[in-house]
Scaffold this motif. Structure first.
Motif, short mmCIF file in Angstrom:
data_model
loop_
_atom_site.label_atom_id
_atom_site.label_comp_id
_atom_site.label_asym_id
_atom_site.label_seq_id
_atom_site.Cartn_x
_atom_site.Cartn_y
_atom_site.Cartn_z
N ASP A 42 0.71 -1.23 0.10
CA ASP A 42 -0.19 -0.03 0.05
C ASP A 42 0.99 1.39 -0.07
O ASP A 42 0.41 2.22 -0.47
N ASN A 43 2.15 1.06 0.45
CA ASN A 43 2.92 2.38 0.59
C ASN A 43 3.82 2.41 -0.50
O ASN A 43 4.34 1.29 -0.97
N ARG A 44 4.24 3.68 -0.83
CA ARG A 44 5.17 3.95 -1.96
C ARG A 44 6.24 4.78 -1.58
O ARG A 44 6.06 5.72 -0.67
N VAL A 45 7.26 4.73 -2.11
CA VAL A 45 8.29 6.04 -2.18
C VAL A 45 8.06 7.28 -2.92
O VAL A 45 7.86 6.90 -4.12
N VAL A 46 7.81 8.41 -2.40
CA VAL A 46 7.58 9.66 -2.97
C VAL A 46 8.51 10.53 -2.55
O VAL A 46 8.53 10.96 -1.48
N GLU A 47 9.24 11.07 -3.44
CA GLU A 47 10.21 12.30 -3.17
C GLU A 47 11.23 11.67 -2.01
O GLU A 47 11.34 12.37 -1.21
N GLY A 48 11.54 10.57 -2.20
CA GLY A 48 12.53 9.89 -1.11
C GLY A 48 11.71 9.55 0.08
O GLY A 48 12.70 8.83 1.04
N ARG A 49 10.61 9.65 0.36
CA ARG A 49 9.91 9.23 1.68
C ARG A 49 9.04 8.18 1.55
O ARG A 49 8.01 8.20 0.37
N MET A 50 8.48 6.97 2.36
CA MET A 50 7.72 6.28 2.23
C MET A 50 6.37 6.99 2.70
O MET A 50 6.44 7.39 3.69
N VAL A 51 5.44 6.90 1.91
CA VAL A 51 4.00 7.44 2.25
C VAL A 51 2.73 6.36 2.24
O VAL A 51 3.09 5.49 1.17
N THR A 52 2.01 6.55 2.95
CA THR A 52 0.72 5.66 2.90
C THR A 52 -0.05 6.35 1.71
O THR A 52 -0.08 7.57 1.29
N PRO A 53 -1.39 5.65 1.49
CA PRO A 53 -2.32 6.27 0.39
C PRO A 53 -2.83 7.63 1.13
O PRO A 53 -2.92 8.80 0.48
N GLY A 54 -3.16 7.80 2.56
CA GLY A 54 -3.60 8.89 3.11
C GLY A 54 -2.60 10.03 3.09
O GLY A 54 -3.01 11.11 2.91
N LYS A 55 -1.51 9.77 3.35
CA LYS A 55 -0.35 10.72 3.44
C LYS A 55 0.04 11.38 1.87
O LYS A 55 -0.08 12.49 1.85
N LEU A 56 -0.25 10.36 0.89
CA LEU A 56 0.10 10.76 -0.38
C LEU A 56 -1.30 11.82 -0.81
O LEU A 56 -0.89 12.90 -1.64
N ALA A 57 -2.46 11.40 -0.40
CA ALA A 57 -3.59 12.33 -0.94
C ALA A 57 -3.32 13.70 -0.23
O ALA A 57 -3.79 14.87 -0.62
N GLU A 58 -2.84 13.72 1.24
CA GLU A 58 -2.51 14.98 2.07
C GLU A 58 -1.51 15.81 1.10
O GLU A 58 -1.70 16.95 1.18
N LEU A 59 -0.66 15.40 0.66
CA LEU A 59 0.58 15.97 -0.07
C LEU A 59 -0.25 16.72 -1.42
O LEU A 59 0.26 17.61 -1.73
N ILE A 60 -1.14 15.99 -2.02
CA ILE A 60 -1.91 16.44 -3.08
C ILE A 60 -2.69 17.66 -2.78
O ILE A 60 -2.87 18.54 -3.48
N GLU A 61 -3.42 16.94 -1.75
CA GLU A 61 -4.63 18.22 -1.17
C GLU A 61 -3.99 19.50 -0.48
O GLU A 61 -4.68 20.37 -0.52
N GLY A 62 -2.80 19.38 0.17
CA GLY A 62 -2.30 20.34 0.83
C GLY A 62 -2.88 20.37 2.34
O GLY A 62 -2.69 21.45 3.20
N GLU A 63 -3.84 19.28 2.49
CA GLU A 63 -4.47 19.50 4.14
C GLU A 63 -4.76 18.26 4.23
O GLU A 63 -4.74 17.15 3.53
N GLY A 64 -5.50 17.79 5.55
CA GLY A 64 -6.05 16.54 5.90
C GLY A 64 -7.07 16.09 4.89
O GLY A 64 -7.92 16.93 4.52
N ILE A 65 -7.32 14.93 4.88
CA ILE A 65 -8.44 14.14 4.10
C ILE A 65 -8.93 13.41 4.82
O ILE A 65 -8.73 13.00 6.17
N MET A 66 -10.10 12.83 4.47
CA MET A 66 -11.06 11.91 5.35
C MET A 66 -10.91 10.30 5.09
O MET A 66 -10.61 9.78 6.13
N ASP A 67 -10.60 10.03 3.70
CA ASP A 67 -10.29 8.70 3.38
C ASP A 67 -9.71 8.57 2.20
O ASP A 67 -9.80 9.39 1.14
N ALA A 68 -8.96 7.32 1.90
CA ALA A 68 -8.17 7.40 0.81
C ALA A 68 -8.21 5.97 0.21
O ALA A 68 -8.00 4.95 1.14
#
Length: 74
Positions: free
Chosen positions: A3-29
């Protein structure tokens, strides 16, 4: 498949990836998916993640694994 992937050198979860895109917290990913797209800025691999920024909205976000480029299907 992980489920987790490396993005810009960091391991991210789906929720964290969505937060990077959205720029703020999200409800579900949903799980992160690979796309056949190349980043328009650096040519890197682009990932997609479906997420809910609010109760009434579902967005698909796209994020480069190598640089800070991202966009959504809004």
């Amino acid at each position: 498949m992980a489920d987790n992937r490396v993005v810009e050198g960091r391991m991210v979860t789906p929720g964290k990836l969505a937060e990077l895109i959205e720029g703020e917290g999200i409800m579900d990913a949903e799980p992160i998916e690979d796309t056949d797209r190349e980043c328009p800025e650096c040519g890197g691999s682009v990932l997609s993640v479906g997420y809910m920024p609010s109760v009434t909205e579902f967005v698909t976000g796209y994020k480069c694994q190598d640089c800070d480029w991202s966009e959504t299907d809004r």
